[in-house]
Design an enzyme around this catalytic site. Structure first.
Site, PDB file in Angstrom:
ATOM      1  N   HIS A 134      -1.156   3.434   0.463  1.00  9.39           N
ATOM      2  CA  HIS A 134      -0.797   3.567  -0.874  1.00  9.39           C
ATOM      3  C   HIS A 134       0.196   4.735  -0.705  1.00  9.39           C
ATOM      4  CE1 HIS A 134      -1.109   4.831  -4.886  1.00  9.39           C
ATOM      5  NE2 HIS A 134      -1.330   3.822  -5.337  1.00  9.39           N
ATOM      6  N   ASP A 214      -9.007   7.249   2.546  1.00  9.33           N
ATOM      7  CA  ASP A 214      -8.650   7.097   1.335  1.00  9.33           C
ATOM      8  C   ASP A 214      -9.708   5.877   1.015  1.00  9.33           C
ATOM      9  OD1 ASP A 214      -7.667   5.835  -0.739  1.00  9.33           O
ATOM     10  OD2 ASP A 214      -5.578   5.861  -0.214  1.00  9.33           O
ATOM     11  N   GLN A 217     -10.281   2.443  -2.688  1.00  6.68           N
ATOM     12  CA  GLN A 217     -10.545   0.867  -2.772  1.00  6.68           C
ATOM     13  C   GLN A 217     -12.036   0.516  -2.730  1.00  6.68           C
ATOM     14  OE1 GLN A 217      -9.001  -1.416  -4.753  1.00  6.68           O
ATOM     15  NE2 GLN A 217      -7.153  -0.181  -5.288  1.00  6.68           N
TER      16      GLN A 217
HETATM   17  N1  PMP Z   1      -5.139   4.774  -2.798  1.00 10.83           N
HETATM   18  C1  PMP Z   1      -5.307   3.646  -2.914  1.00 10.83           C
HETATM   19  C2  PMP Z   1      -5.652   2.739  -1.917  1.00 10.83           C
HETATM   20  C3  PMP Z   1      -5.170   2.986  -4.246  1.00 10.83           C
HETATM   21  O1  PMP Z   1      -5.585   1.738  -4.411  1.00 10.83           O
HETATM   22  C4  PMP Z   1      -5.022   4.002  -5.294  1.00 10.83           C
HETATM   23  C5  PMP Z   1      -4.771   3.640  -6.617  1.00 10.83           C
HETATM   24  N2  PMP Z   1      -4.186   2.488  -6.956  1.00 10.83           N
HETATM   25  C6  PMP Z   1      -4.546   5.413  -4.893  1.00 10.83           C
HETATM   26  C7  PMP Z   1      -4.901   5.909  -3.588  1.00 10.83           C
HETATM   27  C8  PMP Z   1      -4.391   6.442  -5.812  1.00 10.83           C
HETATM   28  O2  PMP Z   1      -5.584   6.576  -6.849  1.00 10.83           O
HETATM   29  P1  PMP Z   1      -5.550   7.592  -8.197  1.00 10.83           P
HETATM   30  O3  PMP Z   1      -4.127   6.980  -8.842  1.00 10.83           O
HETATM   31  O4  PMP Z   1      -6.753   7.239  -9.012  1.00 10.83           O
HETATM   32  O5  PMP Z   1      -5.176   8.884  -7.745  1.00 10.83           O
END
Ligand code: PMP
Length: 423
Positions: A134, A214, A217
């Site tokens: 991400h 991370d 998910q």
């Molecule tokens: N990493 C992953 C794999 C995600 O799916 C997400 C949210 N879509 C994030 C990071 C970022 O999370 P947040 O927007 O809550 O900071």
């Protein structure tokens, strides 16, 4: 072929459907149809107990924490620190001081990228990540590498139509002693791939690299034990695990957190301040400058209680089951391309797909007419999309309150969309 992650799936529990009664938002019609909420990868819904925790706090205990000696401030402080202890238990952290409250995964990763990377990286060093990250676990490392004159390298994703796993054979050449930090996602938000986090941490430790997981998910979807994983940092967001938005966690090993320079400075995190300078408290306070998000932290503790009352092994089994059912039923829709792990392989509770002739935004807009909440776009995975030869995909992402019948609604809607656009 990647080895299968060390996951065993108990039988799905049909009684999970009863949990829907705990979620007020699920009982509504959208465009005259019962809501089918399949956008859990973006954010999950909140049970009554989490909403009640917020209301209770604001109606009875609201006060600033740590610095007050009156009853409300002491109650608020106890509840806030109690939530920290609860969350430490949720991920089996050895010490509540290893839990830093942040706004979410993005802020947690940025904290490491700013504080750890600023202090430790030098020209010639390598940050290793993967091609499936991400943007929140990619752009901060690009910035950190640039600032330090370090190099960012990527573990390739195997043919995303075939498997969607990481090419672990590439670790032999990529994971060298030059790698100082290895950041990777536990479950891909686009492919659904479940990475073997324990194996990746083991490999990183063998070359002395610090690991950042991370867990955005995976946090509310699978048991997570930071001591068993043997990771250095783990980041997640409350809103993807039945908790509120605006609260998340950076887990870090105590020894690392206590040595880490703070990214933000201000009130609450200092021991002594003079006109010339300041000294910092140990973790967690040194990384929580200013008034914290007390209410949402407490409600995140309530979310841990709720999720544990169901069982994360049960949730993982349900995710897997719905993922497999969706794979099977969606593959019968003409013209569809499903990305990520193939049927039968482990996959998180989400399925991404694309039509050659219909843009994902059209799919999502048409599905909305049928009461479905889907997500279409690049899912903050632009480089991966380019690698897949796509500009966007549509994603259906599940949680324990979703049912097989809802997947039938999705399949019916996709047939209608396909007919409308392609004929
Ligand atoms: N990493 C992953 C794999 C995600 O799916 C997400 C949210 N879509 C994030 C990071 C970022 O999370 P947040 O927007 O809550 O900071």
């Amino acid at each position: 072929m990647n080895p299968k992650p060390e996951t065993s799936y108990p039988k799905p529990r049909p009684a999970l459907g009863a949990t829907r009664a705990d979620f007020p938002i699920l009982h509504q019609q959208v465009n005259g149809k019962p809501l089918v909420y399949f956008d859990n990868g973006a954010t999950s819904q909140k049970p009554r107990s989490v909403i009640d925790a917020l209301v209770h706090y604001y109606e009875r205990d609201n006060s600033n924490v740590h610095r007050g000696l009156h009853a409300l401030s002491m109650r608020a402080t106890d509840a806030y620190e109690g939530a920290r202890t609860r969350i430490a238990k949720f991920i089996n952290a050895a010490d509540p001081a290893e839990i830093i409250f942040t706004r979410g995964t993005t802020e947690s990763i940025n904290l490491v990228a700013h504080s750890w990377a600023r202090a430790h990286l030098k020209p010639g060093d390598v940050i290793l990540t993967t091609e499936m990250e991400h943007h929140s676990n990619l752009v901060p490392w690009q910035q950190a590498a640039k600032a330090a004159g370090a190099t960012l390298r990527y573990i390739p994703v195997l043919g995303a139509d075939a498997e969607g796993g990481l090419n672990l054979a590439a670790l032999d050449t990529l994971l060298t002693p030059a790698v100082k930090l290895f950041a990777f996602t536990h479950i891909s938000n686009t492919l659904g791939t479940i990475n073997d986090a324990a194996l990746l941490c083991r490999r990183a430790r063998a070359v002395g690299a610090v690991t950042v997981i991370d867990a955005a998910q995976s946090i509310g979807h699978a048991p997570i034990d930071v001591q068993a994983l043997d990771c250095d940092f783990l980041a997640f967001s409350g809103h993807k695990m039945c908790g509120p938005t605006g609260i998340g966690v950076l887990y870090g090993r105590r020894a690392l957190l206590d040595k880490l320079a703070p990214d933000e400075t201000g009130g609450g995190m200092v021991v002594t301040v003079t006109y010339e300078g300041a000294t910092w408290k140990p973790a967690p306070e040194r990384h929580e400058a200013g008034t914290p998000n007390v209410a949402d932290a407490i409600a995140l503790g309530a979310a841990c209680d709720y999720i544990d009352s169901i069982g994360r092994d049960v949730i993982a089994a349900h995710d897997h089951h719905l993922g497999q059912v969706a794979m099977e039923k969606l593959s019968a829709v003409p013209g569809i391309r499903i990305i990520g792990p193939r049927a039968g392989q482990p996959r998180g509770g989400l399925v991404g797909f694309a039509f050659a002739d219909v843009h994902a935004h059209d799919v999502v807009t048409f599905a909305d007419e049928d009461g479905l909440a889907l997500r279409g776009g690049h899912h903050c995975n632009q480089p991966l999309m380019r690698k897949l030869g796509l500009t966007s995909t549509t994603r259906a992402s599940f949680y324990f309150y979703n049912t097989e019948q809802e997947i039938d609604v999705l399949v019916g809607s996709l047939h209608r969309i396909q007919k409308f656009f392609v004929g």
